[in-house]
Design an enzyme around this catalytic site. Structure first.
Site, PDB file in Angstrom:
ATOM      1  N   GLU A  69      46.110  49.312  37.607  1.00  0.00           N
ATOM      2  CA  GLU A  69      46.932  47.571  37.746  1.00  0.00           C
ATOM      3  C   GLU A  69      48.305  48.943  38.001  1.00  0.00           C
ATOM      4  OE1 GLU A  69      44.297  49.382  35.283  1.00  0.00           O
ATOM      5  OE2 GLU A  69      43.707  47.964  34.509  1.00  0.00           O
TER       6      GLU A  69
ATOM      7  N   GLU B 161      38.424  49.288  30.949  1.00  0.00           N
ATOM      8  CA  GLU B 161      38.828  48.637  29.857  1.00  0.00           C
ATOM      9  C   GLU B 161      37.399  48.309  28.316  1.00  0.00           C
ATOM     10  OE1 GLU B 161      42.502  46.205  31.489  1.00  0.00           O
ATOM     11  OE2 GLU B 161      43.486  47.333  29.663  1.00  0.00           O
TER      12      GLU B 161
HETATM   13  N1  3HC Z   1      39.632  40.717  41.648  1.00  0.00           N
HETATM   14  C1  3HC Z   1      39.104  39.753  42.913  1.00  0.00           C
HETATM   15  N2  3HC Z   1      39.024  40.078  43.847  1.00  0.00           N
HETATM   16  C2  3HC Z   1      38.602  41.326  44.591  1.00  0.00           C
HETATM   17  C3  3HC Z   1      38.939  42.246  43.409  1.00  0.00           C
HETATM   18  C4  3HC Z   1      39.385  42.164  42.200  1.00  0.00           C
HETATM   19  N3  3HC Z   1      40.108  42.588  40.864  1.00  0.00           N
HETATM   20  N4  3HC Z   1      39.018  43.695  43.900  1.00  0.00           N
HETATM   21  C5  3HC Z   1      38.247  43.358  45.137  1.00  0.00           C
HETATM   22  N5  3HC Z   1      38.224  42.063  45.310  1.00  0.00           N
HETATM   23  C6  3HC Z   1      37.693  41.412  46.936  1.00  0.00           C
HETATM   24  C7  3HC Z   1      38.140  41.669  47.525  1.00  0.00           C
HETATM   25  O1  3HC Z   1      39.707  40.738  48.009  1.00  0.00           O
HETATM   26  C8  3HC Z   1      36.912  41.792  48.877  1.00  0.00           C
HETATM   27  O2  3HC Z   1      37.163  41.069  49.410  1.00  0.00           O
HETATM   28  P1  3HC Z   1      37.167  39.733  51.058  1.00  0.00           P
HETATM   29  O3  3HC Z   1      36.101  40.528  51.151  1.00  0.00           O
HETATM   30  O4  3HC Z   1      36.942  38.296  50.619  1.00  0.00           O
HETATM   31  O5  3HC Z   1      38.273  40.601  51.806  1.00  0.00           O
HETATM   32  C9  3HC Z   1      36.565  42.278  48.470  1.00  0.00           C
HETATM   33  O6  3HC Z   1      36.054  42.072  46.779  1.00  0.00           O
HETATM   34  C10 3HC Z   1      36.038  43.308  48.496  1.00  0.00           C
HETATM   35  O7  3HC Z   1      36.457  43.897  48.527  1.00  0.00           O
HETATM   36  P2  3HC Z   1      36.831  45.473  49.198  1.00  0.00           P
HETATM   37  O8  3HC Z   1      37.185  45.219  50.608  1.00  0.00           O
HETATM   38  O9  3HC Z   1      38.764  46.258  49.008  1.00  0.00           O
HETATM   39  O10 3HC Z   1      35.596  46.194  48.604  1.00  0.00           O
HETATM   40  P3  3HC Z   1      35.583  48.045  48.983  1.00  0.00           P
HETATM   41  O11 3HC Z   1      34.566  48.618  48.616  1.00  0.00           O
HETATM   42  O12 3HC Z   1      36.205  48.641  50.233  1.00  0.00           O
HETATM   43  O13 3HC Z   1      36.545  48.699  47.802  1.00  0.00           O
HETATM   44  C11 3HC Z   1      37.182  48.622  45.127  1.00  0.00           C
HETATM   45  C12 3HC Z   1      36.200  48.180  46.487  1.00  0.00           C
HETATM   46  C13 3HC Z   1      36.819  49.931  45.396  1.00  0.00           C
HETATM   47  C14 3HC Z   1      36.201  48.128  43.833  1.00  0.00           C
HETATM   48  C15 3HC Z   1      38.545  47.556  45.752  1.00  0.00           C
HETATM   49  O14 3HC Z   1      38.164  46.353  46.169  1.00  0.00           O
HETATM   50  C16 3HC Z   1      39.044  47.362  44.526  1.00  0.00           C
HETATM   51  O15 3HC Z   1      39.996  48.614  44.321  1.00  0.00           O
HETATM   52  N6  3HC Z   1      39.838  46.551  43.682  1.00  0.00           N
HETATM   53  C17 3HC Z   1      40.638  46.450  43.805  1.00  0.00           C
HETATM   54  C18 3HC Z   1      40.642  47.244  41.870  1.00  0.00           C
HETATM   55  C19 3HC Z   1      41.515  46.530  41.094  1.00  0.00           C
HETATM   56  O16 3HC Z   1      42.954  46.517  41.107  1.00  0.00           O
HETATM   57  N7  3HC Z   1      41.675  46.160  39.368  1.00  0.00           N
HETATM   58  C20 3HC Z   1      42.504  45.962  38.719  1.00  0.00           C
HETATM   59  C21 3HC Z   1      42.489  44.300  38.456  1.00  0.00           C
HETATM   60  S1  3HC Z   1      43.762  44.231  37.138  1.00  0.00           S
HETATM   61  C22 3HC Z   1      42.782  44.485  35.751  1.00  0.00           C
HETATM   62  O17 3HC Z   1      42.259  44.612  35.584  1.00  0.00           O
HETATM   63  C23 3HC Z   1      44.128  44.016  34.799  1.00  0.00           C
HETATM   64  C24 3HC Z   1      43.365  43.712  33.438  1.00  0.00           C
HETATM   65  O18 3HC Z   1      43.591  45.111  32.861  1.00  0.00           O
HETATM   66  C25 3HC Z   1      43.454  42.781  32.553  1.00  0.00           C
END
Ligand code: 3HC
Ligand code: NAI
Length: 681
Positions: A124, A104
């Site tokens: 999301e 975004e």
């Molecule tokens: N917020 C907070 N913590 C997050 C996070 C996030 N969005 N994404 C990842 N983390 C944390 C994980 O919990 C993990 O913490 P830990 O080491 O304490 O367990 C650490 O970051 C590393 O994450 P991964 O083990 O998943 O690392 P990878 O390298 O395997 O993957 C990634 C990286 C592809 C970025 C994956 O973490 C991911 O898919 N994250 C979520 C992305 C997501 O869903 N984003 C949308 C959020 S909602 C949003 O944006 C709403 C908006 O529209 C307003």
């Protein structure tokens, strides 16, 4: 130091975020970004801005840990508005993943450049939400509805090249010089009219209003039960019908109830549960990882072939050993057929198929496993055969090799006694079809070495699996809990409740199939023999009658040539006859009671599993059931679901139906937590 820093490259201001691990858009990042844009606005010598991130990824989204907490000084929308309103071109320089709020932000920028390995997406919905910072309104304006609908409803990211093809990325740049290339791009657009995503109409003008219902219909099965994808479709439709400002407000109105709802809480629980599952409490972080470059598989049957595909697809050379030529040829042919089917659907190229097949060495000689770093056994489920295989491996495999078994139920401690190196032995329990199912149950035997365990967890991630650690017991975590459900499924038949009714209750709950549909798919004769057949059991009688499931065209149900399923008059009559003979009057049970009878004993078994230390934590069980058994993710998995039902209600239900469960032992942990009013999540 601030998580956002800026530096100058001539007339270009470079804004850099450094908020490990994934540059989530936490309060400090938002404040820093906003301040950086103000800096650009206030300095006439700055002619363009580049926004990029340090570390492994571009902004991976909103900070999920902040959900439900106060917003802080500034929310994400005002930051994105400030970027979009900046009179100087702002360029997003993307590497890693631009996800959710991260994409975004990129959509608020006037231009996006990305390295080819980058991925862009709006995940999301996987958290039970829709994009909440204009993503549903800007994305269709930039890429059109046809591309925006799958991205917003599946949550799956797309590769940079695909993003370039649909107009989401303006230019692909070098992996090695992202900042320099982004700055050069920014310079090239100084003084040109700035594209502003929110005011574009070219891609959405004239959208056919029928496209949304057509999309709903085409994806009905995939989206069934989930609230967020429907909200995403509505939001994209809004983008085609309302001015941006109104659309943004409507997006907000759709987002808020989702954020407060049960599905999002469940899916966010699973997000963190999956990450927690990777952590093994008593395994030191610095446990050495063993090198794995070559893999051996024993048995080219249903599981061996599927397991091999995981490694071939990930680029590992695989030696697959069988006892005879015919099953070996069949196994290799099945692997090829599976790859070719995937290629026919356009998901692999012919070269990728040949590359994977080229890594496979079929063999009838165990000696060929001598140089493998990891050997996975997937032969028949019989202790004598497994021990014979492990005895042979002990004599052949190099020191340090991991010796794994894919057994579903057998005692891995006993299998390990067939070797002189029990520390090398571990369970790697894949789920069928092993090339598709993401679950891997890693079974730690009594003497499994720490490095063998740590390496197995790492390998799981390398081949794209979600791993959960279990201890040794009959059926480990997954199949042991399933047995509790299966036992009740059969008890219900004896009360005259027909298979189609039982299955429907579970599919209505959200499982992709019920226990009897599953039996028909797997084959009723698993574990059945003519000699041991029990004429008092419906399943055994069906096997005696040659009703072995889908493979014979009939099992609990009848199947047409195209696998269409219909209830079987023969089976239903048999069940009613057995019910009558067994002395059970046919009760008219409610769907609710059927559901409770099937699921409550699973929760109880899970609690016994926790008590015995077979599972590390309740959330691991949720991860396993969602990824291994089709438990609907929007309920959070069995333990999260049980907590929403109320553990006291589960205990009361178990006590109410106690006469239906011979030898029922209600878990002390469950009773204790229920009495204290506690939950698992
Ligand atoms: N917020 C907070 N913590 C997050 C996070 C996030 N969005 N994404 C990842 N983390 C944390 C994980 O919990 C993990 O913490 P830990 O080491 O304490 O367990 C650490 O970051 C590393 O994450 P991964 O083990 O998943 O690392 P990878 O390298 O395997 O993957 C990634 C990286 C592809 C970025 C994956 O973490 C991911 O898919 N994250 C979520 C992305 C997501 O869903 N984003 C949308 C959020 S909602 C949003 O944006 C709403 C908006 O529209 C307003
Ligand atoms: P399968 O019968 O399809 O394949 C077993 C293969 O092993 C056969 O091709 C057979 O020729 C070969 N084999 C038997 N003895 C051998 C030996 N001594 N040396 C070399 N090859 C030998 O069986 P399937 O379904 O693949 O099961 C294999 C294992 O995986 C079992 O332990 C089973 O419990 C487990 N499993 C099965 C699942 C399923 O859904 N089928 C799911 C998860 C685990």
């Amino acid at each position: 130091m601030s998580v956002i820093t800026t530096h100058r490259d001539g007339e270009v201001l470079v804004v850099v975020s450094d908020n490990p691990p994934v540059n989530a858009l936490s309060a400090g990042v938002r404040e820093g970004l906003y301040a950086a844009i103000q800096e650009a606005n206030g300095d006439d010598t700055i002619k363009a801005v580049v926004v990029r991130c340090d570390g492994r990824t571009f902004f991976a989204g909103a900070d999920i840990t902040e959900f439900g907490k106060p917003t802080g000084a500034i929310g994400l929308n005002p930051v994105i508005d400030a970027i979009e309103d900046c009179p100087k071109p702002v360029v997003a320089a993307i590497h890693g993943t631009a996800l959710g709020g991260g994409l975004e932000v990129a959509l608020g920028c006037h231009y996006r450049v990305a390295v080819p390995s980058a991925k862009l997406g709006l995940p999301e919905v996987k958290l039970g939400l829709i994009p909440g910072a204009g993503g549903t309104q800007r994305l269709p304006r930039v890429v059109g509805v046809e591309a925006a609908l799958p991205m917003t409803t599946s949550g799956d990211p797309i590769l940079a090249r695909q993003a370039e093809a649909i107009g989401l990325v303006d230019k692909l740049v070098s992996e090695d010089s992202l900042e320099a290339d982004a700055v050069a791009f920014a310079r090239s657009v100084i003084g040109k009219p700035q594209p502003v995503s929110s005011s574009r109409t070219d891609k959405i003008a004239g959208t056919d209003p029928g496209v949304f219902d057509a999309f709903r219909k085409a994806n009905a099965r995939k989206l069934k039960g989930f609230d967020a994808p429907e909200a995403a479709i509505k939001a994209v439709e809004i983008a085609t019908r309302y001015p941006f400002a109104e659309g943004l407000q409507m997006e907000h109105d759709l987002f808020q109830p989702l954020l407060a709802g049960r599905q999002s809480a469940a899916l966010r629980h699973l997000f963190f549960a999956e990450r927690a599952a990777n952590k093994i409490d008593d395994l030191p972080k610095d446990t050495p990882i063993l090198p794995v470059t070559k893999v051996g598989i024993i048995g080219a049957g249903t599981m061996g072939g599927g397991i091999a595909m995981n490694f071939l697809s990930a680029g590992f050379p695989v030696t697959m050993v069988e006892r005879e030529q015919a099953p070996l040829d069949r196994g290799v042919a099945t692997i090829r057929k599976n790859y070719e089917n995937t290629a026919a659907k356009g998901r692999l190229t012919a070269e990728q198929v040949e590359k994977a097949m080229g890594l496979l060495t079929p063999s009838l000689n165990f000696e060929d496993l001598a140089d493998c770093d990891l050997v996975i056994e997937a032969v028949f489920e019989r202790m004598d055969i497994k021990k014979d295989v492990f005895g042979k491996l002990d004599g052949i495999c190099k020191p340090g090799a991991i010796l794994a078994t894919n057994t579903s139920y057998l005692d891995i401690n006993e299998i390990a006694t067939a070797t002189k190196r029990p520390e090398a032995v571990i369970g790697l329990h894949f789920f069928s079809p092993a090339n598709v199912m993401r679950m891997l149950e890693v079974v730690r035997a009594a003497k499994t070495g720490p490095s063998v365990l740590a390496t197995s967890m790492k390998i799981a991630k390398t081949i794209g699996k979600v791993a959960v650690v279990a201890g040794v017991c009959h059926g480990f975590i997954g199949n042991r809990m399933l047995a509790a459900r299966q036992q009740q499924g059969e008890a219900l038949l004896m009360e005259g409740i027909l298979p189609a009714r039982v299955d429907k209750v579970l599919t209505d709950f959200g499982f992709p199939m019920g226990p009897f549909q599953m039996s028909d798919l797997a084959g009723l004769d698993i574990g059945w023999t003519k000699e041991t057949s029990d004429p008092t059991r419906v399943r055994d009688v069906l096997c005696e009658r040659g009703r072995l499931g889908q493979k014979t065209g009939k099992g609990f149900y009848d199947y047409a040539a195209d696998r269409t399923r219909t209830p079987s008059e023969e089976v239903d009559a048999l069940i009613l006859e057995y019910a009558e003979k067994s002395g059970h009057k046919r009760d008219d049970l409610s769907d609710e009671e059927i559901l409770e009878r099937l699921l409550y004993p699973m929760i109880n078994e899970a609690c016994l599993i926790l008590e015995e230390g077979i599972a590390q934590r309740a959330s691991d069980i949720d991860v396993m059931y969602v990824h291994g058994y089709g438990w609907p993710s929007y309920t959070g998995g069995p333990m999260f679901w049980a907590s929403t039902v109320g553990l006291d209600t589960i205990v009361a239900g178990l006590e109410k139906y106690a006469d239906k469960w011979p030898d029922l032992k209600i878990s002390a942990l469950l009773k204790d937590k229920a009495a204290k009013g506690e939950a698992f999540a």
